[in-house]
Design an enzyme around this catalytic site. Structure first.
Site, PDB file in Angstrom:
ATOM      1  CB  CYS B  34      -0.888  -0.042   1.253  1.00 21.48           C
ATOM      2  SG  CYS B  34      -1.943   1.397   1.482  1.00 21.48           S
ATOM      3  CB  SER B  36      -0.383   3.844   4.050  1.00 20.88           C
ATOM      4  OG  SER B  36      -1.563   4.384   3.539  1.00 20.88           O
ATOM      5  CG  HIS B  39       2.728   8.020   2.464  1.00 23.56           C
ATOM      6  ND1 HIS B  39       3.267   8.558   1.332  1.00 23.56           N
ATOM      7  CD2 HIS B  39       1.382   8.174   2.336  1.00 23.56           C
ATOM      8  CE1 HIS B  39       2.306   9.025   0.550  1.00 23.56           C
ATOM      9  NE2 HIS B  39       1.147   8.794   1.132  1.00 23.56           N
ATOM     10  CG  HIS B  55      -1.671  -1.341   6.390  1.00 29.22           C
ATOM     11  ND1 HIS B  55      -0.574  -0.916   5.698  1.00 29.22           N
ATOM     12  CD2 HIS B  55      -2.738  -0.790   5.759  1.00 29.22           C
ATOM     13  CE1 HIS B  55      -0.945  -0.145   4.689  1.00 29.22           C
ATOM     14  NE2 HIS B  55      -2.267  -0.062   4.703  1.00 29.22           N
ATOM     15  CB  CYS B 158      -5.756  -1.424   3.402  1.00 27.18           C
ATOM     16  SG  CYS B 158      -5.301   0.322   3.280  1.00 27.18           S
TER      17      CYS B 158
END
Lengths: 356, 356
Positions: B34, B36, B39, B55, B158
């Site tokens: 993902c 994220s 990031h 996640h 997610c």
């Protein structure tokens, strides 16, 4: 009449008419002084001149056009700037205040409604209420109970509807919600009493003027924050242990719109009621969006004014909505510039010009 | 494992356990890559190291703590970062994704769940899915049908939930609405298919990469705008004759959040799905608020994941929700850094690491 911008108002003779097929001629009983009028006098928003300002008024129908069936002479009415065509996507989906036919009922194909000698006078917002008579399209009017005092009814035409409507229609505040209102002038006090009617659990009033905070308490505020002591955001976060469900900006400044957003708790909504001057930008911290915070504008309380205003009158007559307490001063038309000076000073809630 | 920031992932041995009273040990079947995670690898958001990222995953329960009754060994589950306490104001008002007890189920009073030798390893988002086993609080899991393929189920953990949920839960798109989606990666494609499920009247997909726009059309987009040709706002206003009802930002940049707001029609709502980097500010023209436009954030699709995810699985099995088509690549854990490099390049929708 407003002849130059920026400038004060002058008193002059204006010819009204003729009455178009869907026009209604109204004898003005009272007209409220609104911050928006002041914005136009100060040039914060543009408008062609000469024009007659005023847009919050009530009166009695004198004459109706050939196609008008909604009202007849003798009916009591409130005027509203949210003229609607009644046939567009917005009107048909519960948002007549956002009518797609902007200017509907204002710029008619016929001759100008207002003239000074041979010169056309630009009608303001389809209304021009600071005058003994209004000539307006019927879709700028709502018919009201004849036992409602017309001076108090005038207030409903803009300030009350804008403030109460922002809470009930735009934000849809629910019973138990925790709310904050920034600015306790005419609009803010109405947001406060709107929240009180909706059963808000806690209502935090914010202003820089102590007398306005005192007034806010009588309109339903449960807590007050004096913004003259510094940025109110910290105080609100502390009072609420993390922020409010709804914050309302009732001044019309980017800086206070940002404060409204910054005092939200998770999932909270900031509703900007005030008109932010052209060109001003509102900045928010992008990270806060992850907490599902929301910034939105309210246009005249998202009103469906023919539905909302009769309800507000019922609430007033039942003692649930305060109108008498909103009036700081009543004056003849000749003293209107003094009234705007007081409004600019920030010390007053709502002032009325009355015509007899 | 992420050892330093910014940095790539390294493969290492991590000890998992012991299983606390409300903990569940899950054998990971698949985990999605993902933006994220990226990031955090890039340092756009802080996190203590060493940590195991990941996640978005699904797997099979191996062991449960003494107090766990929701699942038992053998159950198939999806993990979600939106762990909830189930007892706070947010959880009890339909917003468990905003649970007031932040970090609930992450920082237990007991020993760390993950260790390397004697050193504690920080669990990421209560999950740490890039590993053969997850040890998580039971409130980070939803039990699913055993006939649902676990690799496809992982995607729901997610990306699917974030994109579809932003449309259905946060924005509550209605049948017939006109929408635009900025960014057609994994999240944006799911926003598009969420809008398609909701019956949106028109779905405008916006991206700079032609292959993603082609993919968007297969997910339900009715129109595409190539943002590499310039600011897409003008194109969307022209396509729609005045703006959209809902715009979705599915990248995570202040600039595209502003574009989303600027392409709204009157009364429209811009929903920011992406994570905007810390410190970036979103600027909007205050005057536009008068048109009742709205800017809001969505946190993980405003999910109530134990309710939403089983529904998404039903839609997938009924052929209404695309998951197979989201998968750009499947790889073993050893190749995960290549996967993140591809993700950074922007050419892929969703990639999976699988464990056998």
């Amino acid at each position: 009449m407003l002849e130059r911008i920026p400038g004060d108002l002058i008193i002059d003779e204006v010819v009204v008419g003729p009455v178009g097929p869907r026009d209604v001629l109204v004898r003005t009983a009272a007209a409220g002084l609104c911050h928006s009028d002041l914005h136009f006098m100060e040039g914060k928003y543009p408008h062609p001149v000469p024009t007659v300002l005023g847009h919050e008024s009530a009166g009695i129908v004198e004459e109706v056009g050939s196609q008008v069936s909604y009202v007849q002479p003798g009916d009591h009415v409130i005027s509203c700037v949210s003229g609607f065509c009644g046939g567009c996507r917005q009107c048909l989906s519960g948002h007549p205040n956002l009518c797609d036919n902007a200017g509907f009922g204002v710029d008619t194909a016929g001759p100008p409604r207002l003239r000074r000698g041979d010169q056309p006078v630009f009608q303001f917002a389809g209304l021009s209420s600071f005058a003994e008579q209004l000539l307006v399209h019927e879709n700028y009017l709502v018919k009201i109970r004849p036992d409602m005092p017309l001076d108090k009814a005038a207030l409903i035409g803009c300030g009350v509807t804008t403030g109460v409507g922002a809470v009930l229609n735009t934000a849809k505040v629910r019973a138990g919600d925790v709310i904050a209102v920034i600015g306790c002038g005419g609009i803010g006090l109405n947001a406060i009493q709107g929240a009180d009617i909706a059963g808000a659990g806690r209502i935090i009033a914010i202003d820089r003027i102590a007398s306005k905070l005192d007034l806010a308490l009588t309109f339903g505020a449960t807590d007050v924050v004096d913004a003259s002591a510094g940025d109110p955001v910290g105080a609100v976060l502390e009072l609420t242990g993390g922020g409010v469900d709804h914050a309302f900006e009732a001044i019309g400044l980017a800086a206070t719109a940002q404060q409204a957003f910054n005092m939200l708790g998770k999932g909270g909504t900031a509703t900007v009621i005030g008109m932010i001057p052209l060109g001003e930008r509102v900045e928010i911290d992008g990270f806060q969006l992850l907490m599902e915070k929301r910034l939105q504008g309210s246009n005249m309380g998202s009103n469906r004014f023919r539905i909302d205003m009769p309800q507000y009158i019922e609430w007033y007559l039942a003692g649930k909505l305060k109108l008498d307490e909103l009036v700081s001063a009543v004056m003849p038309l000749e003293e209107i510039n003094d009234g705007f000076a007081a409004l600019k000073g920030g010390e007053v809630a709502r002032q009325l010009v009355t015509f007899d």
